[in-house]
Design an enzyme around this catalytic site. Structure first.
Site, PDB file in Angstrom:
ATOM      1  N   LYS A 123    -101.378  -3.722  78.027  1.00 22.38           N
ATOM      2  CA  LYS A 123    -101.324  -4.047  76.527  1.00 22.38           C
ATOM      3  C   LYS A 123    -101.838  -5.247  75.945  1.00 22.38           C
ATOM      4  CE  LYS A 123     -97.672  -6.085  75.733  1.00 22.38           C
ATOM      5  NZ  LYS A 123     -96.241  -6.378  75.374  1.00 22.38           N
ATOM      6  N   THR A 124    -101.933  -6.220  76.839  1.00 24.98           N
ATOM      7  CA  THR A 124    -102.597  -7.525  76.425  1.00 24.98           C
ATOM      8  C   THR A 124    -104.029  -7.423  76.454  1.00 24.98           C
ATOM      9  OG1 THR A 124    -100.580  -8.431  77.570  1.00 24.98           O
ATOM     10  CG2 THR A 124    -102.449  -9.735  76.923  1.00 24.98           C
TER      11      THR A 124
ATOM     12  N   ASP B 126     -97.451  -8.226  68.294  1.00 23.08           N
ATOM     13  CA  ASP B 126     -96.920  -7.762  69.565  1.00 23.08           C
ATOM     14  C   ASP B 126     -95.553  -7.705  69.689  1.00 23.08           C
ATOM     15  OD1 ASP B 126     -97.310  -7.316  72.249  1.00 23.08           O
ATOM     16  OD2 ASP B 126     -97.742  -8.972  72.932  1.00 23.08           O
ATOM     17  N   GLU B 127     -95.033  -7.011  70.752  1.00 24.90           N
ATOM     18  CA  GLU B 127     -93.785  -6.880  70.962  1.00 24.90           C
ATOM     19  C   GLU B 127     -92.995  -6.486  69.746  1.00 24.90           C
ATOM     20  OE1 GLU B 127     -92.794  -7.119  73.957  1.00 24.90           O
ATOM     21  OE2 GLU B 127     -93.733  -8.537  75.095  1.00 24.90           O
TER      22      GLU B 127
ATOM     23  N   GLN C 216     -88.247  -1.364  76.196  1.00 24.82           N
ATOM     24  CA  GLN C 216     -88.079  -2.895  76.231  1.00 24.82           C
ATOM     25  C   GLN C 216     -87.636  -3.471  75.284  1.00 24.82           C
ATOM     26  OE1 GLN C 216     -91.519  -4.581  78.725  1.00 24.82           O
ATOM     27  NE2 GLN C 216     -92.090  -2.631  78.320  1.00 24.82           N
TER      28      GLN C 216
ATOM     29  N   ARG D  18     -91.181  -5.838  86.120  1.00 28.72           N
ATOM     30  CA  ARG D  18     -91.822  -7.089  86.309  1.00 28.72           C
ATOM     31  C   ARG D  18     -92.785  -7.078  87.799  1.00 28.72           C
ATOM     32  NH1 ARG D  18     -92.947  -7.450  81.868  1.00 28.72           N
ATOM     33  NH2 ARG D  18     -91.903  -5.439  81.688  1.00 28.72           N
TER      34      ARG D  18
END
Length: 670
Positions: free
Chosen positions: A32-33, A222-223, A253, A603
């Site tokens: 994503k980043t 984002d998020e 998430q 993670r």
DNA sequence: GGTTATTATTTTTTT
DNA sequence: AATAATAACC
């Protein structure tokens, strides 16, 4: 020219779709980043869009910083000039500083944190003679919740959220008014106001919204799954004159509903913005297959979600391990055994993380890490500025900036002692409110009390000093002028404790020093305080020390969002921890706990350990514990080991054997 | 009225 | 286990 050839087809589409609304559903570890970074780089380099027209909002300062670095890697300095990468709160502050005068605040406002909020609420309850009968924090969270729903003090009574039969609503109504009046009089904002007032500004002065909408022609959020209603209104204001909005998120998430995050923001995005391009990133580049498989199995059970299954091309890797341990001390020992084993394979400590549901789980891990002399770093927990001494100093600084900040003034008027106790202060406060003047004016004019005049003069003098001399120099002057070090020595009988407190002062000074080295002429007092107050859980506690490498990272599952590690220890994988006892009792949404579990599992890149203790001390009593419902049935997806037993030994003998094994292992490393 | 003994209560996550 | 709130005591 930036080449997008390194992206997969979906990522590439996401990077190239620059105009109109775009919804990117990006699963855990889907790059994503990387995609966002290339999207920005593509706009800057290939499309020639000026940096000043691009705004990317992320969840934490750290995430914004990381993106800044990654863009810097791709794009020439001249081409990324004016690019804004920010969080909602710091963007809000920027806008408010420019335009809050429309709403009758001065731009030199102070930001109050939760403990400041509490003391105003306490005062309000005292005035209503209801101090005992009501719980401050319940009222505080209600006010915060209302603001995040966009409801002001005066609107509350007529809102659907007000129940006249409910005592708490009645009292909250009164407190809310009192609280908001005080804040306005002190020229102070709380965290929620930063967003609330920006939105209010946008609504009441559409030309302000248009100004920013015209300034930022291209938005990225984002998020997005963790944004709330207020943040959506914020975004709506920013997209008033165009619809170039790209949001990135993963409904699996979403873990901040407790803070007002509204999952419908992401689920309804396509309805709210017509002709949205939807792009799904379902390829996971982070984790080995067995880890991702377990994560998929866990999240599958959630009924309310956009169905999807993450794929991975990372073949191989070990199955995750579930380790049953004795008590919490043993749990920590088992984790450290594994850390030592990994270390023997030349794996860096910086690639290992211990993740837990709540901060209360830290203690045994910290103890055992210290015992084993393993360097570690705790992210989150008590913030640096929340320490008493630091708060005192910040109160001085805030008063210097904003003379109307009464809470700060009251905090430090007698620190160090100036012969003004509660009674004397009460008289001054009463006097101030009877003539409707800021308390500081009364204090600086109180000719009966020479010490107070000296104090007021000092504040005024330092206000000018900050314009002349560097930040850390003036802070040092402040500390010595008020004799703060000797005050600390006097206040603590324990000389060791006093030394520790003084060390905190020096940390504070060197953090100011570092701030001015970093920001040069932008290192104003105002910006420094803002940075301290808006520090988030992923910011390191005191940034005087740059982050060291080769440390194990410890943090809550919430703080771990957006990060990744080769080796992850997800500890306390128990009923009543994950899911948390409160969620089970209150019968609230257990799915959020499951998502939290999912975040933790995903993670890990290479190796995942889950641990639980069979027995845990709670309120001083030993309570038997059981593995989390989230994984209990999925026995095919991980390897289970009971570390309280060993070969033919009884559990008791095994624990002893383990203890010996542990100390042998440590000796062998010395 | 102020000090001490007893009992109740506590811990979710955070910008 | 530690701390806050309440009761009992002088």
């Amino acid at each position: 020219m930036i080449s997008l050839a390194g992206l997969n087809p979906e990522q590439r589409l996401a990077a190239e779709t620059v105009h109109g609304p775009v919804l990117i559903l990006a699963g855990a570890g889907s790059g994503k980043t990387r995609t966002i970074t290339f999207r920005i780089a593509h706009m800057l380099e290939n499309l020639g869009i000026p940096g000043s027209q691009i705004l990317a909002v992320s969840f934490t300062n750290k995430a914004a910083q990381e993106m800044r670095e990654r863009v810097a890697h791709l794009v020439h300095k001249d081409h990324r000039k004016g690019l804004t990468l920010s969080t909602f709160h710091s963007l809000g502050i920027k806008i408010l500083k420019e335009d809050l005068h429309h709403l009758g605040y001065s731009p030199r406002f102070t930001i109050y944190d939760t403990s400041d909020q509490m003391s105003i609420i306490r005062e309000a309850l005292k005035n209503l003679r209801a101090e005992k009968a009501y719980d401050k924090s319940t009222i505080q969270s209600k006010i915060s919740w209302l603001k995040n729903k966009g409801v002001s003090a005066s609107e509350f009574k007529d809102s659907p959220f007000f129940d006249p039969e409910n005592d708490y609503d009645q009292i909250t109504e009164h407190v809310f008014h009192f609280y908001q009046d005080k804040l306005q009089f002190y020229n102070a904002l709380d965290f929620d106001d930063i967003l609330f007032l920006t939105v209010k500004l946008f609504k009441e002065f559409p030309q302000v919204a248009e100004k920013y909408s015209n300034r930022f022609r291209y938005l990225m959020i984002d998020e997005y799954q963790d944004t709330n209603g207020l943040q959506f209104e914020f975004i709506k204001g920013l997209t008033k004159t165009h619809k170039n909005i790209c949001v990135v998120g993963d409904d699996d998430q979403s873990i901040y509903a407790f803070r007002g995050a509204d999952i419908t923001n992401i689920l309804e995005f396509e309805k709210r913005y017509e002709k949205t391009t939807v792009i799904k990133l379902e390829e996971n580049y982070r984790s080995y297959f067995p880890i991702l498989h377990l994560a998929n199995e866990v999240i599958k059970e959630n009924k309310v979600r956009k169905p999807k299954t993450m794929r991975t091309s990372q073949v191989g890797g070990d199955k995750p391990m579930l380790l049953a341990t004795g008590d919490t001390e043993h749990e920590a020992q088992v984790v450290i055994e594994e850390i030592l084993k990994l270390q023997k394979q030349n794996i860096s400590l910086s690639e290992m993380a211990i993740l837990y549901r709540s901060n209360t789980q830290i203690e045994p891990f910290e103890d055992q890490l210290r015992l084993a002399q393993i360097p570690y770093q705790i992210i989150g927990g008590q913030k640096f500025y929340e320490k008493k001494e630091i708060k005192d100093l910040i109160a001085y600084l805030m008063l210097i900036l904003n003379p109307r900040d009464e809470l700060s003034l009251r905090r430090i008027i007698n620190v160090p002692q100036r012969g003004i106790g509660n009674v004397g202060l009460g008289k001054l406060v009463a006097q101030a409110s009877s003539v409707k003047k800021p308390l500081f004016n009364i204090v600086s004019e109180s000719s009966t009390h020479p010490e107070l005049m000296i104090f007021a003069d000092l504040i005024k003098r330092l206000r000018h000093r900050f314009n002349e001399a560097p930040l850390s120099t003036v802070i040092q002057e402040l500390i010595s002028e008020i004799g703060y070090e000797s005050y600390i020595e006097k206040s603590y009988d324990n000389p060791k404790l006093a030394l520790l407190k003084k060390a905190d002062l020096h940390h504070f000074l060197s953090s100011a020093q570092r701030f001015q080295d970093l920001f040069k002429h932008d290192a104003t007092l105002e910006n420094f305080i803002e940075k301290l107050l808006l520090a988030d859980s992923q910011d390191t506690k005191n940034d005087a020390e740059p982050t060291k490498k080769h440390e194990v990272t410890l943090m809550t599952l919430h703080s771990s969002k957006g990060l990744e590690f080769d080796h992850v220890f997800l500890v306390g994988m128990e009923e009543e921890i994950l899911p948390h006892k409160r969620t089970i009792q209150d019968n609230t949404d257990i799915n959020e706990e499951r998502r939290l579990c999912y975040v933790g599992l995903t993670r890990a890149r290479k190796k995942l350990f889950m641990t639980y203790a069979k027995e845990r001390k709670i309120y001083g009593k030993k309570i038997p514990r059981f593995p989390s419902r989230f994984i209990i049935e999925l026995t095919e997806s991980y390897i289970s080991q009971d570390r309280t037993t060993f070969n033919d030994l009884t559990p008791e003998q095994a624990v002893e054997f383990k203890a010996n094994f542990f100390s042998d292992l440590m000796n062998s490393l010395k």
